[in-house]
Design a protein around this motif. Structure first.
Motif, short mmCIF file in Angstrom:
data_model
loop_
_atom_site.label_atom_id
_atom_site.label_comp_id
_atom_site.label_asym_id
_atom_site.label_seq_id
_atom_site.Cartn_x
_atom_site.Cartn_y
_atom_site.Cartn_z
N ARG A 516 0.83 -1.19 0.00
CA ARG A 516 0.00 0.00 0.00
C ARG A 516 0.87 1.25 0.00
O ARG A 516 1.93 1.29 0.61
CB ARG A 516 -0.89 0.02 1.25
N ALA A 517 0.39 2.26 -0.68
CA ALA A 517 1.15 3.52 -0.75
C ALA A 517 1.20 4.17 0.63
O ALA A 517 0.25 4.11 1.40
CB ALA A 517 0.51 4.47 -1.75
N LYS A 518 2.32 4.78 0.93
CA LYS A 518 2.48 5.47 2.19
C LYS A 518 1.81 6.84 2.13
O LYS A 518 1.44 7.33 1.08
CB LYS A 518 3.96 5.61 2.52
N ARG A 519 1.70 7.44 3.30
CA ARG A 519 1.16 8.79 3.44
C ARG A 519 -0.26 8.90 2.84
O ARG A 519 -0.59 9.82 2.13
CB ARG A 519 2.07 9.82 2.75
N ARG A 520 -1.09 7.89 3.11
CA ARG A 520 -2.43 7.89 2.55
C ARG A 520 -3.30 8.97 3.16
O ARG A 520 -4.30 9.37 2.57
CB ARG A 520 -3.07 6.52 2.73
N LEU A 521 -2.93 9.46 4.35
CA LEU A 521 -3.72 10.51 4.97
C LEU A 521 -3.74 11.76 4.09
O LEU A 521 -4.79 12.37 3.90
CB LEU A 521 -3.15 10.85 6.35
N ALA A 522 -2.57 12.14 3.54
CA ALA A 522 -2.52 13.31 2.67
C ALA A 522 -3.40 13.11 1.44
O ALA A 522 -4.10 14.03 1.01
CB ALA A 522 -1.08 13.58 2.25
N THR A 528 -10.81 14.50 -0.43
CA THR A 528 -11.99 15.14 0.14
C THR A 528 -12.08 16.61 -0.29
O THR A 528 -13.16 17.12 -0.62
CB THR A 528 -11.94 15.06 1.67
N TRP A 529 -10.94 17.28 -0.30
CA TRP A 529 -10.91 18.69 -0.69
C TRP A 529 -11.32 18.88 -2.15
O TRP A 529 -12.06 19.80 -2.48
CB TRP A 529 -9.51 19.24 -0.44
N HIS A 530 -10.86 17.98 -3.01
CA HIS A 530 -11.22 18.08 -4.43
C HIS A 530 -12.70 17.77 -4.65
O HIS A 530 -13.30 18.30 -5.57
CB HIS A 530 -10.36 17.14 -5.27
N LEU A 581 -1.12 30.49 4.10
CA LEU A 581 -1.25 29.25 4.86
C LEU A 581 -2.08 28.23 4.08
O LEU A 581 -1.73 27.04 4.02
CB LEU A 581 -1.92 29.55 6.21
N TYR A 582 -3.15 28.69 3.45
CA TYR A 582 -4.03 27.81 2.69
C TYR A 582 -3.29 27.18 1.50
O TYR A 582 -3.32 25.96 1.31
CB TYR A 582 -5.23 28.63 2.22
N THR A 583 -2.62 28.01 0.71
CA THR A 583 -1.96 27.49 -0.49
C THR A 583 -0.76 26.62 -0.13
O THR A 583 -0.53 25.56 -0.75
CB THR A 583 -1.49 28.64 -1.40
N GLN A 584 0.02 27.00 0.88
CA GLN A 584 1.20 26.22 1.23
C GLN A 584 0.80 24.87 1.83
O GLN A 584 1.48 23.87 1.59
CB GLN A 584 2.07 26.99 2.22
N THR A 585 -0.29 24.83 2.57
CA THR A 585 -0.76 23.55 3.11
C THR A 585 -1.14 22.60 1.97
O THR A 585 -0.78 21.42 1.99
CB THR A 585 -1.99 23.78 4.02
N GLY A 586 -1.84 23.13 0.99
CA GLY A 586 -2.20 22.29 -0.16
C GLY A 586 -0.99 21.79 -0.91
O GLY A 586 -0.94 20.63 -1.34
N ARG A 587 0.01 22.64 -1.06
CA ARG A 587 1.21 22.23 -1.79
C ARG A 587 2.01 21.17 -1.03
O ARG A 587 2.55 20.24 -1.62
CB ARG A 587 2.07 23.46 -2.07
N VAL A 588 2.05 21.31 0.27
CA VAL A 588 2.75 20.31 1.09
C VAL A 588 2.04 18.96 0.97
O VAL A 588 2.67 17.91 0.79
CB VAL A 588 2.84 20.76 2.56
N LEU A 589 0.70 18.98 1.06
CA LEU A 589 -0.05 17.73 0.95
C LEU A 589 0.14 17.08 -0.42
O LEU A 589 0.28 15.86 -0.52
CB LEU A 589 -1.53 18.00 1.20
N ARG A 590 0.14 17.90 -1.48
CA ARG A 590 0.35 17.34 -2.81
C ARG A 590 1.75 16.78 -2.97
O ARG A 590 1.98 15.84 -3.74
CB ARG A 590 0.08 18.41 -3.88
N SER A 591 2.70 17.34 -2.25
CA SER A 591 4.09 16.89 -2.38
C SER A 591 4.36 15.58 -1.66
O SER A 591 5.25 14.83 -2.06
CB SER A 591 5.04 17.98 -1.86
N ILE A 592 3.61 15.30 -0.58
CA ILE A 592 3.91 14.12 0.23
C ILE A 592 2.94 12.98 0.03
O ILE A 592 3.13 11.91 0.60
CB ILE A 592 3.95 14.49 1.73
N ARG A 593 1.88 13.19 -0.75
CA ARG A 593 0.88 12.12 -0.87
C ARG A 593 1.45 10.91 -1.60
O ARG A 593 2.38 11.00 -2.37
CB ARG A 593 -0.34 12.64 -1.60
#
Length: 593
Positions: A516-522, A528-530, A581-593
């Motif tokens: 299973r892929a790691k970091r599934r929480l991201a 959900t956001w999309h 804060l909003y945009t950087q949070t999204g970018r971090v999540l996209r980077s680690i998913r």
């Protein structure tokens, strides 16, 4: 649409945006009159007014300044195709798709400019072809449409670049666009085109078994799609086939239509589609270029008409439909970006597009309008710098006029198809300059009024600088990541993502453990956001949360005009900080998913 400028004349249409270009940098245009219609003759020979589809297309290419046009046809139809064109037309016999590819490779090797490959049975507005064929900018490009269109193979694009493409023998796992049959190859990419065409020709001579399996899978899905859309057409005469079916992630090649009983009309459509698909050299070339790592960018059709008739009935239907279009109105509506911010979309664009048309009719260029916008922004800053109420109000009004003019330059560029690297650079630099000048003017005016806000002004400028730097850096990294995305060999029907999904499916079928892929929480959070995008209201809230330039200028104008510079900076810092804060949070999540 109401009847306006018809496209059914022998001479292609013009619009208020300007006449078709007198010259073109296209070295050769290869027209593929190879797909057969339902009546057994080339679809390019289907009737159009007093001529044929290929004759209409040849007239459009000539009007756009493309003089070297080579038409490829099957040997038994060469004479008929030549008769449908002007005397002296260059019509060449090609026995099969492998011959088409080899002829394209020969022609592209000595064309002396850009090369174009286009369906001979294509029906679209001249304005749709103009931006693709006459602009010297943009490199290798394709005419593109929305994700689901009948009789169009699909592709996946990210950050304005095609990263995966489909053909009769190739699949895209997560498509988001449709290839509409026009491929423009920049001179720098012609060696890659030649190599891809030659390799594809060899494979098409002895088609690999995996390719045939993929074609069988597509046929089954087409049949299933026909059955699922049964009854949705207004009448049988207008039947053009269903939209291309979705690729289903992590599922085996479907047999969801192989045993479906279809009506005679539906069976005819399926047979015609199945016969035309393997003859599509343009789609094969797009796959070859993408998998060779060539940067291919989509140029979208916008709201213009497009069709690929493969029967006399659908050709007649296309002729009726395209006559209903007011081309100038469509171009004007299409000049407005579909992904703009809330304030720009609802409070500026409804009238700024008409200013863009006014500017186009008087010969103004986008760069000239950009310069005017910059000057208005400087005047707004000067008004703020007075520190007096009349100056604050005048600055607020001028800032909004400057922003409207800033919107006009982009709409003018899209309306007249006048794009340049200089224009893009000026637009970006002047936007930042106007914003910082406004902040400086507000700070100077506040100091004159006895309320120094230098710290707040420096904080606002620093915040916006960090945001802009982050935006450009993130985009550059994303673009770099896309360029190094691995591509599967052209012999492989599945793209990289599809191959990975197929490997997981086979592992499950064999009973092997699947990692299973790691970091599934991201991934779950992003998913959900999309899903919130399904609500139109929430989509607008998400766009506003990012605090785009339209919202920033509106906040500055309203707070400065009604209150003072201090309130302006507090509002900018509060909303801008949340947006970061909003945009950087999204970018971090996209980077680690």
């Amino acid at each position: 649409m109401t009847s306006g400028l018809s496209d059914t004349r022998a001479v292609p249409e013009t619009s208020a945006a300007g006449p078709p270009a007198a010259g073109s940098s296209v070295g050769v245009a290869v027209v593929l009159a190879t797909a057969l219609a339902s009546d057994g003759r080339p679809a390019a020979l289907l009737p159009w007014e007093d001529g044929t589809l290929v004759g209409r297309l040849a007239g459009q290419l000539e009007a756009l300044g493309v003089r070297a046009v080579v038409v490829l046809a099957r040997p038994e139809f060469v004479a008929a195709v030549r008769d449908a064109l002007a005397p002296g037309a260059d019509v060449r016999a090609s026995a099969d798709v492998a011959g088409d590819l080899r002829e394209i490779a020969r022609l592209s090797g000595s064309c002396g400019g850009m090369a174009v490959v286009v369906y001979g049975d294509l029906v679209t507005h001249t304005a749709a072809l103009e931006g693709l064929l006459t602009s010297p900018y943009g490199g290798t490009r394709i005419l593109a449409g929305g994700r689901r269109r009948p009789l169009a193979f699909r592709f996946q694009a990210r950050r304005g670049r095609v990263v995966s493409a489909a053909s009769a023998y190739h699949a895209v796992r997560t498509p988001n666009g449709s290839f509409l049959g026009v491929l423009r190859i920049a001179p720098a990419d012609l060696p890659s085109l030649t190599a891809a065409a030659e390799r594809l020709a060899d494979l098409a001579t002895a088609i690999p078994g995996a390719w045939l399996e993929e074609l069988d899978r597509k046929v089954a899905r087409w049949r299933g799609a026909v059955a699922r859309t049964r009854g949705e057409e207004e009448d049988v005469d207008d039947f053009a086939g269903p939209e291309e079916p979705e690729e289903v992630a992590d599922e085996p090649p479907g047999e969801d239509g192989g045993a479906v009983a279809l009506s005679p009309e539906e069976e005819t459509w399926v047979r015609t589609r199945v016969a035309a698909a393997p003859q599509d050299a343009a789609a094969l070339l797009l796959v070859g270029l993408v998998r060779a790592g060539v940067g291919v960018m989509p140029l979208y059709l916008r709201q213009l008409f497009w069709s690929r008739p493969l029967s006399p009935d659908t050709a007649a239907h296309a002729e009726r439909r395209i006559a209903e279009y007011d081309v100038d109105k469509v171009l004007l509506d299409s000049a407005v970006k579909s992904a703009d911010g809330f304030f720009t979309t609802f409070f500026v664009s409804p009238y700024s597009k008409y200013i863009a048309r006014w500017a186009a009719r008087r010969g103004f260029t986008p760069n000239q309008v950009t310069t005017v916008s910059m000057l208005l922004g400087a005047l707004a800053a000067a008004g703020f710098a007075t520190g007096e109420r009349w100056g604050m109000i005048a600055g607020a009004v001028l800032l909004q006029v400057s922003f409207t003019t800033d919107c006009v330059d982009g709409q003018l560029a899209r309306y007249t198809r006048q794009f340049s690297k200089l224009g893009a650079w000026l637009d970006s630099v002047f936007d930042r300059t106007k914003e910082y000048l406004a902040f400086a003017g507000l700070a100077i005016g506040a100091a004159h009024a006895g309320d120094p806000v230098w710290l707040l002004a420096c904080a606002a400028i620093t915040l916006q600088t960090v945001r802009h730097t982050s935006d450009f850096s993130y985009m550059a990294v994303r673009h770099q990541a896309i360029t190094v995305t691995p591509q599967t060999p052209i012999e492989q029907p599945l793209d990289h993502a599809g191959a990975q999904a197929e490997a997981r499916r086979r592992a499950r079928a064999a009973g092997a453990p699947v990692v299973r892929a790691k970091r599934r929480l991201a991934s779950r959070i992003l998913g959900t956001w999309h899903r919130l995008d399904r609500s139109r209201s929430l989509r607008w809230v998400k766009r506003m949360a990012a605090f785009p330039i339209g919202e920033r200028f509106a906040v500055v104008s309203i707070t400065a005009g009604l209150f003072s510079a201090r309130e302006t900076f507090i509002a900018v810092l509060a909303w801008g900080g949340f947006a970061m804060l909003y945009t950087q949070t999204g970018r971090v999540l996209r980077s680690i998913r």
